[in-house]
Design an enzyme around this catalytic site. Structure first.
Site, short mmCIF file in Angstrom:
data_model
loop_
_atom_site.label_atom_id
_atom_site.label_comp_id
_atom_site.label_asym_id
_atom_site.label_seq_id
_atom_site.Cartn_x
_atom_site.Cartn_y
_atom_site.Cartn_z
N SER A 76 0.79 -1.23 0.00
CA SER A 76 0.00 0.00 0.00
C SER A 76 0.82 1.29 0.00
O SER A 76 0.36 2.30 0.50
CB SER A 76 -0.96 -0.01 1.19
OG SER A 76 -0.28 -0.27 2.38
N ASN A 91 0.90 -8.70 -6.48
CA ASN A 91 0.67 -8.90 -5.05
C ASN A 91 -0.81 -8.68 -4.68
O ASN A 91 -1.43 -9.52 -4.02
CB ASN A 91 1.55 -7.97 -4.22
CG ASN A 91 1.66 -8.42 -2.78
OD1 ASN A 91 2.45 -9.31 -2.47
ND2 ASN A 91 0.84 -7.87 -1.91
N THR A 116 -9.99 1.25 0.03
CA THR A 116 -9.36 2.52 0.42
C THR A 116 -10.04 3.69 -0.26
O THR A 116 -10.60 3.55 -1.37
CB THR A 116 -7.87 2.51 0.01
OG1 THR A 116 -7.35 3.83 0.11
CG2 THR A 116 -7.66 2.06 -1.42
N TYR A 140 -1.53 2.11 -6.77
CA TYR A 140 -2.09 1.45 -5.58
C TYR A 140 -3.63 1.52 -5.60
O TYR A 140 -4.32 0.51 -5.45
CB TYR A 140 -1.52 2.12 -4.32
CG TYR A 140 -2.31 1.84 -3.07
CD1 TYR A 140 -2.44 0.53 -2.59
CD2 TYR A 140 -2.95 2.87 -2.36
CE1 TYR A 140 -3.17 0.26 -1.44
CE2 TYR A 140 -3.67 2.61 -1.22
CZ TYR A 140 -3.79 1.31 -0.76
OH TYR A 140 -4.51 1.04 0.36
N ASN A 169 -7.97 7.58 6.45
CA ASN A 169 -6.63 7.39 7.05
C ASN A 169 -6.73 6.68 8.39
O ASN A 169 -7.19 7.29 9.38
CB ASN A 169 -5.92 8.73 7.23
CG ASN A 169 -5.66 9.40 5.90
OD1 ASN A 169 -4.68 9.11 5.22
ND2 ASN A 169 -6.58 10.25 5.49
N ARG A 220 -7.55 15.95 5.97
CA ARG A 220 -7.74 14.51 5.75
C ARG A 220 -8.65 13.96 6.84
O ARG A 220 -8.81 14.55 7.91
CB ARG A 220 -6.39 13.77 5.79
CG ARG A 220 -5.42 14.16 4.67
CD ARG A 220 -5.92 13.66 3.31
NE ARG A 220 -5.04 14.04 2.21
CZ ARG A 220 -5.17 15.15 1.47
NH1 ARG A 220 -6.14 16.01 1.72
NH2 ARG A 220 -4.34 15.41 0.48
N1 LIG Z 1 -3.23 2.17 6.86
C1 LIG Z 1 -4.17 2.88 6.24
O1 LIG Z 1 -4.40 4.06 6.56
C2 LIG Z 1 -5.01 2.26 5.14
C3 LIG Z 1 -5.95 3.06 4.48
C4 LIG Z 1 -6.74 2.47 3.49
C5 LIG Z 1 -6.61 1.13 3.19
N2 LIG Z 1 -5.67 0.38 3.83
C6 LIG Z 1 -5.57 -1.04 3.48
O2 LIG Z 1 -5.66 -1.80 4.67
C7 LIG Z 1 -4.88 -2.98 4.59
C8 LIG Z 1 -3.95 -3.07 5.79
O3 LIG Z 1 -3.14 -1.90 5.85
P1 LIG Z 1 -1.99 -1.77 6.93
O4 LIG Z 1 -1.70 -0.32 7.10
O5 LIG Z 1 -2.34 -2.60 8.12
O6 LIG Z 1 -0.77 -2.43 6.12
P2 LIG Z 1 0.40 -3.39 6.66
O7 LIG Z 1 1.47 -3.32 5.63
O8 LIG Z 1 0.75 -3.06 8.06
O9 LIG Z 1 -0.28 -4.83 6.63
C9 LIG Z 1 -0.39 -5.61 5.45
C10 LIG Z 1 -0.06 -7.03 5.81
O10 LIG Z 1 -0.22 -7.86 4.66
C11 LIG Z 1 0.88 -8.74 4.54
N3 LIG Z 1 1.03 -9.07 3.12
C12 LIG Z 1 1.26 -8.22 2.09
N4 LIG Z 1 1.34 -8.89 0.93
C13 LIG Z 1 1.14 -10.21 1.22
C14 LIG Z 1 1.11 -11.41 0.45
N5 LIG Z 1 1.32 -11.39 -0.87
N6 LIG Z 1 0.87 -12.58 1.08
C15 LIG Z 1 0.66 -12.62 2.41
N7 LIG Z 1 0.69 -11.52 3.20
C16 LIG Z 1 0.94 -10.34 2.61
C17 LIG Z 1 2.06 -7.97 5.12
O11 LIG Z 1 3.12 -8.76 5.58
C18 LIG Z 1 1.38 -7.22 6.28
O12 LIG Z 1 1.40 -7.97 7.47
C19 LIG Z 1 -4.14 -2.90 3.25
O13 LIG Z 1 -4.84 -3.69 2.34
C20 LIG Z 1 -4.22 -1.43 2.88
O14 LIG Z 1 -4.21 -1.24 1.50
C21 LIG Z 1 -4.88 0.91 4.80
#
Ligand SMILES: NC(=O)c1ccc[n+]([C@@H]2O[C@H](COP(=O)([O-])OP(=O)(O)OC[C@H]3O[C@@H](n4cnc5c(N)ncnc54)[C@H](O)[C@@H]3O)[C@@H](O)[C@H]2O)c1
Length: 329
Positions: A76, A91, A116, A140, A169, A220
């Site tokens: 992400s 991915n 998102t 993304y 966010n 935001r």
């Molecule tokens: N953090 C934010 O503000 C936000 C906002 C909108 C959407 N999101 C979405 O929420 C989800 C979680 O976000 P986050 O901030 O916790 O991210 P993060 O990177 O902390 O968590 C993602 C997890 O997915 C695992 N992962 C990634 N690719 C993989 C694969 N191919 N196989 C197995 N595991 C895999 C990673 O090791 C990680 O533990 C994501 O899909 C992200 O796009 C996050």
């Protein structure tokens, strides 16, 4: 219930896993630990596999039965997605296709998916509703849009129910301060401000103070990760009850400016935090705020925590995170 949580070792997934466990559900985390943390899944079953690898995935999940899947696993980073589009499609999109294939083979029907606000692109209305055009402006966001479409198309075949939750966010940390946001690199505003406040030698730049907002800085929508957790539980219950395909915004619906966030951080830390004003970043709209009324109607969900609660919990977590990083806890 028995749930599979992909990406459950990551920031948001680990908080939802904890919430599910607190509610008495059985949680199995599936994660390749590419950006997640082993400590974040302590006490839970962890299946370490990469979603891009269909055969190992199928093998790891053979014969398993789940009442539902929470699908957080994804890459992400907006900047990285521009440099490595193929990797992001493999991915996020191919990984999701593999997961859904195994889910259908295994008869798991309900999927809550992390989407998102990036699927909307530049907003054309002050508050962004789910009916807003989907025009992502980065790779993304495109991958997330395609992942939503994939789930919708499979749903049309009558094989899957899905709730795509479009977070704005995510921020904040668990009440006991033992888990929170820890990305490397960290691109999010609140942890970066707090890392600087805690003494990290990272520059803190506010990108533009001449936007058409009350204090000139971008606005935001920040949502506490514990409020997100409640919405995920509600969304899964909705799928169990009614099935269907749903897209729901998850945000606070109010929005805070970068300067307001900085002030809240100073309040949490108890001292001033130095920063520099830089030029605007390309592609940064002045305002990105959710209309979260549909989630309120459909799930009966409303965020319970405000910006100060978000920042206070993130600051408390930052103290603990530094102890973890130093190997002292
Ligand atoms: N953090 C934010 O503000 C936000 C906002 C909108 C959407 N999101 C979405 O929420 C989800 C979680 O976000 P986050 O901030 O916790 O991210 P993060 O990177 O902390 O968590 C993602 C997890 O997915 C695992 N992962 C990634 N690719 C993989 C694969 N191919 N196989 C197995 N595991 C895999 C990673 O090791 C990680 O533990 C994501 O899909 C992200 O796009 C996050």
């Amino acid at each position: 219930m028995q749930y599979l949580v992909t990406g459950g070792a990551g920031y948001i997934g680990s908080h939802i896993s904890l919430r599910l466990s607190e509610l008495g559900h059985q949680v199995t985390v599936l994660d390749d630990l590419s950006s997640g943390h082993r400590w974040a899944v302590a006490g839970l079953e962890l299946i370490e596999v990469d979603l891009r690898e269909l055969l190992p995935l199928r093998e790891a999940l053979a014969g398993r039965s789940f009442d539902g899947v929470f699908h957080f696993a994804a890459k992400s980073l907006v900047g990285e997605s521009a440099e490595r589009p193929l990797y992001y499609y493999q991915n996020n999109v191919a990984g999701t296709a593999n997961l859904i294939e195994v889910a259908l083979e295994s008869g798991w029907r309900d999927c809550v998916f992390s989407s998102t606000a990036a699927v909307y692109g530049n907003p054309t209305t002050p508050l962004i509703a789910e009916t807003h055009a989907l025009q992502p402006i980065n790779v993304y966001g495109q991958t997330k849009r395609v992942m939503e479409q994939l789930l919708s198309d499979v749903h049309q075949q009558g094989q899957l129910n899905a709730a795509c939750l479009r977070y704005f966010n995510a921020a904040g940390a668990a009440a006991d301060n033992h888990r929170g946001e820890w990305h490397e690199p960290e691109t999010h505003l609140i942890p970066n401000i707090l890392r600087r406040a805690a003494g990290d030698d990272v520059p803190l730049t506010i990108f533009g103070d001449d936007y058409e907002t009350p204090d000139g800085t971008c606005i935001r929508d920040y949502i506490h990760v514990l409020d997100l957790a409640d919405a995920h539980v509600g969304a899964m219950e909705l799928l169990h009850r009614r099935g269907g395909f749903h897209t729901l915004n998850l945000g606070n619906g109010r929005g805070y400016s970068v300067m307001e966030v900085l002030k809240a951080c100073e309040q949490a830390v108890g001292s001033g935090i130095s920063y520099a004003i830089g030029a605007r970043r390309e592609g940064d709209p002045a305002r990105l705020v959710a209309d979260a009324s549909l989630a309120a109607d459909v799930l009966g969900w409303r965020p319970a925590r405000d910006l100060q609660a978000i920042v206070d919990s993130a600051w408390s977590w930052e103290q603990y995170r530094r102890e973890l990083a130093a190997g002292r806890v």
